[in-house]
Write a protein that holds these residues in place. Structure first.
Motif, PDB file in Angstrom:
ATOM      1  N   GLY A 134       0.606  22.162  29.109  1.00 38.44           N
ATOM      2  CA  GLY A 134      -0.739  21.960  28.581  1.00 38.44           C
ATOM      3  C   GLY A 134      -1.211  20.531  28.720  1.00 38.44           C
ATOM      4  N   ILE A 135      -0.314  19.582  28.452  1.00 42.50           N
ATOM      5  CA  ILE A 135      -0.670  18.160  28.578  1.00 42.50           C
ATOM      6  C   ILE A 135      -1.020  17.814  30.020  1.00 42.50           C
ATOM      7  CG2 ILE A 135       0.289  15.820  28.464  1.00 42.50           C
ATOM      8  CD1 ILE A 135       1.870  16.845  25.956  1.00 42.50           C
ATOM      9  N   ALA A 136      -0.212  18.313  30.956  1.00 42.56           N
ATOM     10  CA  ALA A 136      -0.466  18.035  32.370  1.00 42.56           C
ATOM     11  C   ALA A 136      -1.799  18.613  32.826  1.00 42.56           C
ATOM     12  CB  ALA A 136       0.677  18.589  33.230  1.00 42.56           C
ATOM     13  N   LYS A 137      -2.088  19.840  32.412  1.00 47.59           N
ATOM     14  CA  LYS A 137      -3.330  20.482  32.849  1.00 47.59           C
ATOM     15  C   LYS A 137      -4.552  19.840  32.197  1.00 47.59           C
ATOM     16  CE  LYS A 137      -1.579  23.449  35.723  1.00 47.59           C
ATOM     17  NZ  LYS A 137      -1.840  23.343  37.182  1.00 47.59           N
ATOM     18  N   ALA A 138      -4.415  19.407  30.956  1.00 49.94           N
ATOM     19  CA  ALA A 138      -5.511  18.665  30.323  1.00 49.94           C
ATOM     20  C   ALA A 138      -5.772  17.365  31.077  1.00 49.94           C
ATOM     21  CB  ALA A 138      -5.180  18.376  28.862  1.00 49.94           C
ATOM     22  N   GLY A 139      -4.711  16.712  31.494  1.00 51.73           N
ATOM     23  CA  GLY A 139      -4.854  15.490  32.278  1.00 51.73           C
ATOM     24  C   GLY A 139      -5.544  15.746  33.602  1.00 51.73           C
ATOM     25  N   LEU A 140      -5.252  16.892  34.229  1.00 54.56           N
ATOM     26  CA  LEU A 140      -5.869  17.210  35.515  1.00 54.56           C
ATOM     27  C   LEU A 140      -7.361  17.495  35.359  1.00 54.56           C
ATOM     28  CD1 LEU A 140      -5.231  17.518  38.504  1.00 54.56           C
ATOM     29  CD2 LEU A 140      -4.677  19.929  38.080  1.00 54.56           C
ATOM     30  N   ILE A 141      -7.729  18.129  34.262  1.00 53.77           N
ATOM     31  CA  ILE A 141      -9.154  18.342  33.994  1.00 53.77           C
ATOM     32  C   ILE A 141      -9.867  17.006  33.830  1.00 53.77           C
ATOM     33  CG2 ILE A 141     -10.798  19.217  32.269  1.00 53.77           C
ATOM     34  CD1 ILE A 141      -8.781  21.536  31.796  1.00 53.77           C
ATOM     35  N   ASN A 142      -9.251  16.094  33.103  1.00 59.51           N
ATOM     36  CA  ASN A 142      -9.869  14.789  32.917  1.00 59.51           C
ATOM     37  C   ASN A 142      -9.895  13.995  34.216  1.00 59.51           C
ATOM     38  OD1 ASN A 142      -9.633  11.670  31.764  1.00 59.51           O
ATOM     39  ND2 ASN A 142     -10.925  13.021  30.538  1.00 59.51           N
ATOM     40  N   ALA A 143      -8.835  14.100  35.015  1.00 59.42           N
ATOM     41  CA  ALA A 143      -8.804  13.420  36.310  1.00 59.42           C
ATOM     42  C   ALA A 143      -9.927  13.920  37.211  1.00 59.42           C
ATOM     43  CB  ALA A 143      -7.450  13.636  36.986  1.00 59.42           C
ATOM     44  N   THR A 144     -10.240  15.204  37.114  1.00 62.45           N
ATOM     45  CA  THR A 144     -11.348  15.765  37.895  1.00 62.45           C
ATOM     46  C   THR A 144     -12.649  15.046  37.567  1.00 62.45           C
ATOM     47  OG1 THR A 144     -10.289  17.943  38.022  1.00 62.45           O
ATOM     48  CG2 THR A 144     -12.671  17.865  38.324  1.00 62.45           C
ATOM     49  N   LYS A 145     -12.910  14.833  36.297  1.00 59.71           N
ATOM     50  CA  LYS A 145     -14.136  14.143  35.878  1.00 59.71           C
ATOM     51  C   LYS A 145     -14.131  12.687  36.360  1.00 59.71           C
ATOM     52  CE  LYS A 145     -14.286  16.949  31.665  1.00 59.71           C
ATOM     53  NZ  LYS A 145     -14.222  16.938  30.188  1.00 59.71           N
ATOM     54  N   ILE A 146     -12.989  12.034  36.216  1.00 61.78           N
ATOM     55  CA  ILE A 146     -12.888  10.626  36.616  1.00 61.78           C
ATOM     56  C   ILE A 146     -13.158  10.456  38.104  1.00 61.78           C
ATOM     57  CG2 ILE A 146     -11.273   8.706  36.900  1.00 61.78           C
ATOM     58  CD1 ILE A 146      -9.879   9.768  34.305  1.00 61.78           C
ATOM     59  N   TYR A 147     -12.466  11.271  38.921  1.00 69.98           N
ATOM     60  CA  TYR A 147     -12.591  11.097  40.376  1.00 69.98           C
ATOM     61  C   TYR A 147     -13.939  11.579  40.897  1.00 69.98           C
ATOM     62  CZ  TYR A 147      -7.926   9.298  41.013  1.00 69.98           C
ATOM     63  OH  TYR A 147      -6.808   8.489  40.983  1.00 69.98           O
ATOM     64  N   ALA A 148     -14.552  12.528  40.218  1.00 73.16           N
ATOM     65  CA  ALA A 148     -15.909  12.918  40.613  1.00 73.16           C
ATOM     66  C   ALA A 148     -16.861  11.735  40.488  1.00 73.16           C
ATOM     67  CB  ALA A 148     -16.382  14.087  39.753  1.00 73.16           C
ATOM     68  N   LYS A 149     -16.704  10.972  39.421  1.00 73.01           N
ATOM     69  CA  LYS A 149     -17.538   9.784  39.226  1.00 73.01           C
ATOM     70  C   LYS A 149     -17.205   8.692  40.239  1.00 73.01           C
ATOM     71  CE  LYS A 149     -18.435  10.375  34.278  1.00 73.01           C
ATOM     72  NZ  LYS A 149     -18.291   9.785  32.921  1.00 73.01           N
ATOM     73  N   LEU A 150     -15.917   8.538  40.525  1.00 77.59           N
ATOM     74  CA  LEU A 150     -15.501   7.486  41.449  1.00 77.59           C
ATOM     75  C   LEU A 150     -15.869   7.785  42.896  1.00 77.59           C
ATOM     76  CD1 LEU A 150     -11.902   6.763  40.072  1.00 77.59           C
ATOM     77  CD2 LEU A 150     -13.902   5.272  39.869  1.00 77.59           C
ATOM     78  N   LEU A 151     -15.845   9.055  43.272  1.00 77.01           N
ATOM     79  CA  LEU A 151     -15.985   9.407  44.686  1.00 77.01           C
ATOM     80  C   LEU A 151     -17.307  10.089  45.039  1.00 77.01           C
ATOM     81  CD1 LEU A 151     -12.376  10.858  45.215  1.00 77.01           C
ATOM     82  CD2 LEU A 151     -13.188   8.558  45.797  1.00 77.01           C
ATOM     83  N   GLY A 152     -18.071  10.496  44.031  1.00 76.57           N
ATOM     84  CA  GLY A 152     -19.287  11.255  44.300  1.00 76.57           C
ATOM     85  C   GLY A 152     -20.284  10.538  45.190  1.00 76.57           C
ATOM     86  N   SER A 153     -20.403   9.236  45.042  1.00 74.58           N
ATOM     87  CA  SER A 153     -21.351   8.475  45.861  1.00 74.58           C
ATOM     88  C   SER A 153     -20.897   8.346  47.307  1.00 74.58           C
ATOM     89  CB  SER A 153     -21.559   7.077  45.266  1.00 74.58           C
ATOM     90  OG  SER A 153     -20.345   6.333  45.282  1.00 74.58           O
TER      91      SER A 153
END
Length: 234
Positions: free
Chosen positions: A142-161
Motif C-alpha cells: 500500500g505504501i509503495a502504490k500510494a507513492g506511485l500515485i503521488n509520483a504520477t502527479k509530481i512527474y506530470a507537473k515536471l514533464l508536462g511542458s
C-alpha cells in the motif's frame, strides 16, 4: 517509423493484455520481466523480451541503454506480499517490494523521459492500486502504490511542458496470478463489496492503460483512473 513502447511485467496478467493491445497496431514492443515461462509471443517479430529483475534498481541505467529511446513507458510490474503482517515484515522483504513497486518505476521515468524531452513527446502510464488509496493489509504494498500515485502527479507537473503526459491507473483486485497469495476469505469479502461480485478482468485494466498511452488527450495529465467497480467511488 513505428513508435516504441516498453511494458514492464508484460509477460502475464494485465501487462500481457497491454502487450496484446499494442500488437494490434504497428508498434515495436519491448517487455521486461523476470521470466517468460508460458509467454505466448516469444517468436513475434514485433516484440523484444528482456529478462531482468526490477528489484535491481542500480542496474536500470544499463537496462535503459539496452532498450534505447522509447515513446511510451508502461510501468506495470508490481507484486504484493500478503503473508507478512505490519509488525512482522522482514527488512529484506520491505526493500524488495519498494524497489519493484516504487523505486524502479520512478527511476525508469527519470531515465526514459530524457529521450522523450528531446523529441518533445512521451506517454508514461503507471499501474498503481486501490491499495494506495484506501490502505491494504500488505502495508508496504500500500505504501509503495500510494507513492506511485503521488509520483504520477509530481512527474506530470515536471514533464508536462515537454510534451509528456504521466498518468496512472488504480485497479482493485483483478483476476491475475497475484490472487494466488490471497486467502479465500479475503477474496470473498472483496467480491461482496463490488457491485458485480467479481474481480476485474486484466483486459479491463489494460484498456484503460492503452487509452492513456495512445488516444488520451494531452490535457489529461497527472490523473489516476480508478478501476474498482464502486468498491471506492469518489
Amino acid at each position: 517509423m513505428s513508435k516504441r513502447v516498453l511494458v514492464t511485467g508484460g509477460n502475464k496478467g494485465i501487462g500481457l493484455k497491454v502487450v496484446e493491445r499494442f500488437l494490434e497496431l504497428d508498434y515495436e514492443i519491448i517487455t521486461v520481466a523476470r521470466n517468460y515461462d508460458g509467454f505466448p509471443y516469444k517468436d513475434n517479430k514485433n516484440i523484444t523480451t528482456i529478462e531482468y529483475d526490477l528489484s535491481d534498481v542500480d542496474g536500470l541505467a544499463s537496462l535503459a541503454k539496452e532498450v534505447g529511446d522509447i515513446d511510451i513507458l508502461i510501468n506495470n510490474a508490481g507484486y504484493m506480499q500478503p503473508k507478512y503482517t505490519y509488525n512482522n515484515y522482514p527488512k529484506e522483504a520491505k526493500e524488495h517490494i519498494m524497489n519493484v513497486d516504487l523505486y524502479a518505476p520512478v527511476e525508469l521515468i527519470n531515465l526514459f523521459s530524457e529521450g522523450m524531452k528531446k523529441r518533445g513527446f512521451g506517454r508514461i502510464v503507471n499501474t498503481a492500486s486501490i491499495a494506495g488509496q484506501i490502505g491494504h493489509p500488505d502495508v508496504w504494498y500500500g505504501i509503495a502504490k500510494a507513492g506511485l500515485i503521488n509520483a504520477t502527479k509530481i512527474y506530470a507537473k515536471l514533464l508536462g511542458s515537454e510534451g509528456i503526459t504521466v498518468n496512472c491507473v488504480a485497479p482493485s483486485a483483478a483476476e491475475t496470478d497475484m490472487q494466488k497469495d490471497n486467502d479465500e476469505a479475503r477474496k470473498a469479502a472483496f467480491k461482496a463489496a463490488v457491485v458485480t461480485n467479481r474481480f476485474a478482468e486484466p483486459k479491463e485494466v489494460a484498456e484503460a492503460i492503452f487509452w492513456l498511452a495512445t488516444d488520451c488527450p494531452e490535457y489529461i495529465n497527472g490523473i489516476t483512473i480508478d478501476i474498482n467497480n464502486c468498491f471506492y467511488p469518489r
